[in-house]
Design a protein around this motif. Sequence first.
Motif, mmCIF file in Angstrom:
data_model
loop_
_atom_site.group_PDB
_atom_site.id
_atom_site.type_symbol
_atom_site.label_atom_id
_atom_site.label_comp_id
_atom_site.label_asym_id
_atom_site.label_seq_id
_atom_site.Cartn_x
_atom_site.Cartn_y
_atom_site.Cartn_z
ATOM 1 N N ILE A 77 -10.110 -3.027 -4.841
ATOM 2 C CA ILE A 77 -9.840 -3.387 -6.500
ATOM 3 C C ILE A 77 -11.214 -2.882 -7.256
ATOM 4 N N TYR A 89 2.392 -2.802 -6.233
ATOM 5 C CA TYR A 89 1.602 -1.475 -5.147
ATOM 6 C C TYR A 89 0.129 -1.639 -5.739
ATOM 7 N N ALA A 90 -0.554 -1.055 -4.719
ATOM 8 C CA ALA A 90 -2.147 -1.313 -4.786
ATOM 9 C C ALA A 90 -2.700 -0.363 -5.832
ATOM 10 N N ILE A 132 -1.811 -5.731 1.442
ATOM 11 C CA ILE A 132 -3.245 -6.064 1.010
ATOM 12 C C ILE A 132 -3.095 -7.543 0.358
ATOM 13 N N ASP A 146 -3.731 -10.219 -1.931
ATOM 14 C CA ASP A 146 -4.102 -10.181 -3.492
ATOM 15 C C ASP A 146 -5.067 -11.211 -3.999
ATOM 16 N N ALA A 169 -6.457 -6.231 4.660
ATOM 17 C CA ALA A 169 -4.967 -5.641 4.787
ATOM 18 C C ALA A 169 -4.534 -5.645 6.291
ATOM 19 N N ARG A 219 0.941 -1.144 0.020
ATOM 20 C CA ARG A 219 -0.022 0.129 -0.161
ATOM 21 C C ARG A 219 1.020 1.028 0.104
ATOM 22 N N GLN A 231 -4.804 -1.392 -9.418
ATOM 23 C CA GLN A 231 -5.971 -0.755 -9.965
ATOM 24 C C GLN A 231 -5.994 -0.468 -11.549
#
Length: 533
Positions: free
Chosen positions: A512, A53-54, A424, A426, A285, A3, A58
């Motif tokens: 997501i 990375y989150a 977080i 996956d 998370a 994150r 996205q």
Amino acid sequence: MNRYFCLSRSILATAVFLSILAYPAQGQPAEEKELVLALSSLDLEIHPHHSIYAQEAQILSGLYEGLFSYNHATLEPVRAAARSFNRSRDGKTYTFYLRETARWSNGDRVTAAHFRDAWLRMMDPKVKAEYGSFFDIIAGARDYRSGKTRDASQVGISVIAEDVLQVTLEAPAPWFTKLLCHHSFSPVHPSMLEVRDWTARAAAVPCNGAFRIESAGPKGLTLRKNEAYWDAATVRLPGIRVVAPESPEEASRLFNNGDIQWLAGDVDLESILYRDAIQVNPMFATHYWFFSCRSAPWSNPAVRRALALLAPWDEIRSRQFYLIPATSLVLPVEGYEAPEGIRKPDADRARTLLSEAGFPNGRGLPTLRILLPEGEGAARVVDLFSKAWKEALGLDVVVKTLPASRFYGSLRSADWDLTLNTWIGDFADPLAFLQMWTSDSSLNDAGYSDPEYDRRISESSRLEGEDRFKALSAAEGVLLDSGTVLPIYHSLAVNILDMDILEGWYPNALDIHPFKYMRVGSPKALPNLVLAD
């Protein structure tokens, strides 16, 4: 997945408890359908094999598509590039049939070979792909990834026909289709297979998702609808513009003015005028600290556990600062009972462990080096750790900070002893947190290695249902009892958007949100107000 940032309890309390009152300046005109998304940074890795990375995940959800993708409302796996599949009776062999209409943005057909070759690259030990160990579920993948064999034919991935891919697993895994939603399982166009840096040629990268890259630069990232996408007829957004405001205050101002429809980066929550736009939901998370196990004395689990037993956990995990304090790494999911973990200090046991390890009362312990990313806001926890260890043992602590862009790439070095992360999951399964600590995991930044832990994780792969969860919980107990991982809190997702305007966006535990289902609608007119044309 990592994150980029975290929010304090006071800010989250503002989001949770002040979702009331005023309506913002009206949004973009009804005829404007482009989505404007604000992130914390535009330093984005667009290569699906190297993104961790989150915020990158996205973006990748719109550019690439694997055999399966996430349902936008439930996160359950839905068929994507695969039109159908079947599974053998023993649950180990999956045969996937690709859509005849699956195309890259340049018009080329997506083939089974594109999946096979991309996956083999993910396992190539020379590539060092961050999520390479995710593929260990496939027969022969672990040996191929570790370099024990270089014969790709020994890996359970076969091209049966141009549109048929067969995958054989080491053991039955009912959650396999959930794992296939992850971007690391995306295909890669042959023209990009040997290219490491995609950023410089971003606009030329063939994409098989709902969008393609039109331009990428320091001022923004622009995506356009991929007209060659197999499901293009259902994609409502003509484009997406990704920006990174200079400050949280600037981000809030742009949202209030209607210049941004979705704010997913740093934000000044108190400045958001339309309180109902603040979307807060629990995430799969956890924020935690962890020791490096690569060198003595911190490679000794007795030493790590001793320091953990000296920490003032009630103060560190205080609800004054965190809404969901954590004593376990895995946020409990239905059917999973997390182990107890280390919940309170035990100074007597800590001194016994140190004495047995050859450090009576801490004598002989070297200075402990803490490594942090800049702007993390961890000073309070650092101070609590440092004071507790100094008072009990006379242990000295030094702190070093690095820019976030360099921080995560430095974790495999040997110049730190304790650091932090927010992870977080996956995919919605405890293994999303636990697999990364196996001895040969490509995500094992700590260098943690414990045969008992590895055995329990391996054992879980041969089990199902309640028995599998019990095995995973036992493995987590081994990890926590070793003092390697020090959980602090479970995270909340904070997004700023008007769900009446941004249709097709749903809160979920992975944070997501597939772009293909979204549509920018028209802002509502409140009583006694008229929208200008």
